[in-house]
Write a protein that holds these residues in place. Structure first.
Motif, mmCIF file in Angstrom:
data_model
loop_
_atom_site.group_PDB
_atom_site.id
_atom_site.type_symbol
_atom_site.label_atom_id
_atom_site.label_comp_id
_atom_site.label_asym_id
_atom_site.label_seq_id
_atom_site.Cartn_x
_atom_site.Cartn_y
_atom_site.Cartn_z
ATOM 1 N N UNK A 1 2.269 -51.441 50.227
ATOM 2 C CA UNK A 1 3.103 -50.459 50.923
ATOM 3 C C UNK A 1 2.285 -49.638 51.909
ATOM 4 N N UNK A 2 2.932 -49.226 53.005
ATOM 5 C CA UNK A 2 2.268 -48.377 53.996
ATOM 6 C C UNK A 2 2.916 -46.996 54.080
ATOM 7 N N UNK A 3 3.606 -46.569 53.003
ATOM 8 C CA UNK A 3 4.209 -45.239 53.022
ATOM 9 C C UNK A 3 3.114 -44.176 53.143
ATOM 10 N N UNK A 4 3.418 -43.025 53.762
ATOM 11 C CA UNK A 4 2.394 -41.986 53.955
ATOM 12 C C UNK A 4 1.847 -41.458 52.636
ATOM 13 N N UNK A 5 0.547 -41.208 52.613
ATOM 14 C CA UNK A 5 -0.127 -40.627 51.449
ATOM 15 C C UNK A 5 -0.955 -39.429 51.903
ATOM 16 N N UNK A 6 -0.709 -38.274 51.300
ATOM 17 C CA UNK A 6 -1.506 -37.073 51.560
ATOM 18 C C UNK A 6 -2.356 -36.811 50.327
ATOM 19 N N UNK A 7 -3.683 -36.832 50.501
ATOM 20 C CA UNK A 7 -4.615 -36.611 49.396
ATOM 21 C C UNK A 7 -4.842 -35.120 49.166
ATOM 22 N N UNK A 8 -4.987 -34.756 47.888
ATOM 23 C CA UNK A 8 -5.349 -33.396 47.502
ATOM 24 C C UNK A 8 -6.660 -33.446 46.716
ATOM 25 N N UNK A 9 -7.539 -32.485 46.960
ATOM 26 C CA UNK A 9 -8.779 -32.432 46.188
ATOM 27 C C UNK A 9 -9.362 -31.035 46.220
ATOM 28 N N UNK A 10 -9.984 -30.649 45.093
ATOM 29 C CA UNK A 10 -10.688 -29.367 45.050
ATOM 30 C C UNK A 10 -12.027 -29.461 45.753
ATOM 31 N N UNK A 11 -12.460 -30.686 46.042
ATOM 32 C CA UNK A 11 -13.742 -30.873 46.715
ATOM 33 C C UNK A 11 -13.602 -30.608 48.210
ATOM 34 N N UNK A 12 -14.658 -30.074 48.800
ATOM 35 C CA UNK A 12 -14.607 -29.744 50.225
ATOM 36 C C UNK A 12 -15.630 -30.519 51.050
ATOM 37 N N UNK A 13 -16.468 -31.336 50.407
ATOM 38 C CA UNK A 13 -17.480 -32.076 51.145
ATOM 39 C C UNK A 13 -16.832 -33.088 52.081
ATOM 40 N N UNK A 14 -17.429 -33.247 53.267
ATOM 41 C CA UNK A 14 -16.889 -34.170 54.256
ATOM 42 C C UNK A 14 -16.819 -35.594 53.742
ATOM 43 N N UNK A 15 -17.800 -36.025 52.926
ATOM 44 C CA UNK A 15 -17.818 -37.396 52.454
ATOM 45 C C UNK A 15 -16.612 -37.690 51.559
ATOM 46 N N UNK A 16 -16.159 -36.700 50.787
ATOM 47 C CA UNK A 16 -14.979 -36.895 49.957
ATOM 48 C C UNK A 16 -13.747 -37.109 50.831
ATOM 49 N N UNK A 17 -13.654 -36.310 51.891
ATOM 50 C CA UNK A 17 -12.530 -36.454 52.807
ATOM 51 C C UNK A 17 -12.563 -37.816 53.480
ATOM 52 N N UNK A 18 -13.722 -38.213 53.951
ATOM 53 C CA UNK A 18 -13.856 -39.510 54.627
ATOM 54 C C UNK A 18 -13.509 -40.641 53.681
ATOM 55 N N UNK A 19 -13.998 -40.555 52.425
ATOM 56 C CA UNK A 19 -13.734 -41.610 51.455
ATOM 57 C C UNK A 19 -12.237 -41.723 51.174
ATOM 58 N N UNK A 20 -11.584 -40.569 51.030
ATOM 59 C CA UNK A 20 -10.143 -40.576 50.777
ATOM 60 C C UNK A 20 -9.370 -41.210 51.912
ATOM 61 N N UNK A 21 -9.750 -40.885 53.139
ATOM 62 C CA UNK A 21 -9.036 -41.424 54.298
ATOM 63 C C UNK A 21 -9.317 -42.909 54.504
ATOM 64 N N UNK A 22 -10.531 -43.343 54.209
ATOM 65 C CA UNK A 22 -10.854 -44.755 54.412
ATOM 66 C C UNK A 22 -10.219 -45.657 53.359
ATOM 67 N N UNK A 23 -9.775 -45.099 52.238
ATOM 68 C CA UNK A 23 -9.090 -45.924 51.234
ATOM 69 C C UNK A 23 -7.610 -46.097 51.568
ATOM 70 N N UNK A 24 -7.135 -45.442 52.627
ATOM 71 C CA UNK A 24 -5.754 -45.646 53.044
ATOM 72 C C UNK A 24 -4.908 -44.401 53.130
ATOM 73 N N UNK A 25 -5.464 -43.222 52.817
ATOM 74 C CA UNK A 25 -4.688 -41.988 52.928
ATOM 75 C C UNK A 25 -4.446 -41.645 54.399
ATOM 76 N N UNK A 26 -3.326 -40.950 54.654
ATOM 77 C CA UNK A 26 -2.975 -40.572 56.025
ATOM 78 C C UNK A 26 -3.398 -39.153 56.365
ATOM 79 N N UNK A 27 -3.575 -38.327 55.337
ATOM 80 C CA UNK A 27 -3.962 -36.929 55.570
ATOM 81 C C UNK A 27 -4.687 -36.440 54.316
ATOM 82 N N UNK A 28 -5.306 -35.245 54.437
ATOM 83 C CA UNK A 28 -6.158 -34.737 53.360
ATOM 84 C C UNK A 28 -6.082 -33.219 53.355
ATOM 85 N N UNK A 29 -5.847 -32.633 52.174
ATOM 86 C CA UNK A 29 -5.842 -31.182 52.028
ATOM 87 C C UNK A 29 -6.717 -30.795 50.850
ATOM 88 N N UNK A 30 -7.431 -29.677 50.998
ATOM 89 C CA UNK A 30 -8.272 -29.193 49.912
ATOM 90 C C UNK A 30 -7.553 -28.080 49.149
#
Length: 231
Positions: free
Chosen positions: A71-100
């Protein structure tokens, strides 16, 4: 009404998101971890997922990877982590957006609306020809209830047509017999699997060149049925 699936092991966050999303007119489903989230996706049509990264059992990263397999439905990731690498990893696995976390619920709603607008536009759900569905060589016109396969007319009963249209509209998504039955028959799905199976068999006999090796309606054993996007 769009359905939003909120997957987070924090009950307060799930319920806070639900309050704000319901106020905006969305239907909301809740899951405590990725495993429960995946089960809900099998039984429901979901338009967007709000997905926490750190969860027990199946975490957000692994759930995202599994969802992107079909499926290609939108996915918005949530995480308590703020490091850039966590955000990049989340987006590269297929997420469309990211919020801390912590996040402003109004910002979450705004991002959901933005992602849904983009997704609806990209998937042509707002196009003028929304009554027409085409998957491979099968063309379905919901306005005229006409079905053609390789440009040849196919006669389906109203229920056969509704099942085929439901699967084609949600191509790539596996639907359980229970969900198909409840959607089409508008009744509880008690002992409905055989009824759906018989209708699927009849549809295959009419649209498939070889019903024993179906090209369009595929069986996912133990789960349900789907129409592949690239049939």
């Amino acid at each position: 009404m769009e359905t939003i699936l909120v997957v987070d092991d924090d009950k307060e966050i799930r319920e806070l998101a639900q309050i704000y999303l319901k106020n905006e007119g969305y239907n909301v489903l809740q899951a405590r971890d990725g495993d429960e989230g995946l089960r809900l996706l099998q039984k429901n049509i979901v338009d967007l997922i709000v997905l926490d990264i750190m969860m027990p059992n199946v975490d957000g990263i692994n759930m995202c990877i599994k969802v992107r397999e079909y499926s290609d439905i939108p996915i918005i990731m949530l995480s308590a982590k703020t490091q850039d690498m966590d955000k990049i990893f989340g987006l590269t696995t297929g997420a469309d957006d990211y919020m801390t976390k912590p996040f402003n619920p109004l910002e979450l709603v705004a991002r959901i609306k933005s992602q849904l607008r983009r997704y609806l536009k990209m998937s042509n759900k707002e196009a003028k020809n929304e009554s027409e569905i085409e998957v491979g060589g099968v063309k379905i016109n919901k306005a005229t209830h006409k079905v053609t396969v390789a440009n040849k007319d196919v006669k389906l009963t109203p229920r056969e047509f509704s099942i085929l249209a439901l699967l084609a509209e949600n191509s790539g998504i596996v639907m359980s017999p229970e969900h198909i039955y409840e959607t089409i028959w508008k009744e509880d799905s008690f002992q409905s699997e055989n009824t759906v199976m018989v209708h699927i068999r009849k549809i295959r006999e009419k649209i498939e060149e070889n019903p024993r090796k179906p090209r369009y309606i595929k069986t996912v054993w133990g789960v349900g049925y789907k129409v592949d996007k690239d049939s």
